[in-house]
Motif scaffolding. Sequence first.
Motif, PDB file in Angstrom:
ATOM      1  N   TYR A   1       0.827  -1.258  -0.043  1.00  0.00           N
ATOM      2  CA  TYR A   1       0.024   0.228   0.121  1.00  0.00           C
ATOM      3  C   TYR A   1       0.790   1.099   0.124  1.00  0.00           C
ATOM      4  CZ  TYR A   1      -2.777  -3.874   1.782  1.00  0.00           C
ATOM      5  OH  TYR A   1      -3.729  -5.076   1.889  1.00  0.00           O
TER       6      TYR A   1
ATOM      7  N   THR B   1      -8.974  -4.932  -1.352  1.00  0.00           N
ATOM      8  CA  THR B   1      -8.760  -5.145  -0.027  1.00  0.00           C
ATOM      9  C   THR B   1      -9.483  -6.746   0.366  1.00  0.00           C
ATOM     10  OG1 THR B   1      -9.044  -4.844   2.347  1.00  0.00           O
ATOM     11  CG2 THR B   1     -10.536  -3.816   0.881  1.00  0.00           C
TER      12      THR B   1
ATOM     13  N   GLU C   1      -9.598  -0.093   4.568  1.00  0.00           N
ATOM     14  CA  GLU C   1      -8.251  -0.317   4.315  1.00  0.00           C
ATOM     15  C   GLU C   1      -7.395   0.497   5.246  1.00  0.00           C
ATOM     16  OE1 GLU C   1      -5.642  -2.866   3.013  1.00  0.00           O
ATOM     17  OE2 GLU C   1      -7.701  -3.170   2.639  1.00  0.00           O
TER      18      GLU C   1
ATOM     19  N   ARG D   1      -7.069  -1.251   8.263  1.00  0.00           N
ATOM     20  CA  ARG D   1      -6.299  -2.350   8.420  1.00  0.00           C
ATOM     21  C   ARG D   1      -4.613  -1.762   8.494  1.00  0.00           C
ATOM     22  NH1 ARG D   1      -5.992  -7.284   6.332  1.00  0.00           N
ATOM     23  NH2 ARG D   1      -8.052  -7.792   7.413  1.00  0.00           N
TER      24      ARG D   1
END
Length: 283
Positions: A117, A148, A164, A167
């Motif tokens: 990412y 995701t 995301e 996360r």
Amino acid sequence: MRDMRKFTEELLMQTQTKVQKVIRTGATGFELYNSCFQILRSTFAQLKKFILEYEFKNHKEEIEFFKDIKPLFQAQLLYYMELIQIEIRKPTVSERKELIKYYRSVSGQYQISLKKYEVFLHYIRTQLTNADHLMFIRSPELEPMIHTDIVDLDDRFSTPASSELSRIKAHEMIIEYMGTKVMELKTGAALMDLQPYSTIWTGSKVALIELAYALHSCKMINHGMADIRQIISALEGIFKIQLGDFYRVFQNIRIRQSSRTTFMDELKEKLIERMDETDLNGR
């Protein structure tokens, strides 16, 4: 209708109090992580219920919720969920070297996951906002920009990137916590100030470094005798974060093409907004 910011601030404070109460019982390992997870699950349910009944004032407030507020809660929920799994997979042996090896391995796995990412992280950490309307506003017409394995089944409580981001924040917290576990094993002392759900910095590292240099420039710490490295070290300790090569980051801040004091400008703007709201609401 209740104010969104006031509700979420109170909810976060209540959650912190509950988690700290669990920590003070002396619970450790699975018992600690599971108890905290149950608290966060209940908190997240309350947050969702409030938002489903709440009408955002404008897109700016909606973006603020899904970019800054929801990830703060959801990241904690994911954090404890992951810690439960880490504890379950932990070697049954009590040998210090094996445990250190395990925690370092876990940290490495999460560091690898964050590399996927890098572009998104760059967007967040450099405080860009030009794509916020695509990533942090609910719309059935928008496809997830970040692919995701987190599935928000209710699109009334999700945006293309909010989960995301949660996360990613959870993974960063786990990496920090694994470092703490390794340090505890090496020194033989429990680092109580680094317990889960302590005071953590959830903004960008760039923003915190900008704040550090502002504090240094004002010469209000140790009567102006504290150098920038001392201030950086103090902020790292308070907020449980490693700021890395802050000298290089500051050089990048200096050559920004837009405002060179992005975070300072935001602090001033948010404080004025809060004062204005207090003037209007009388609280």
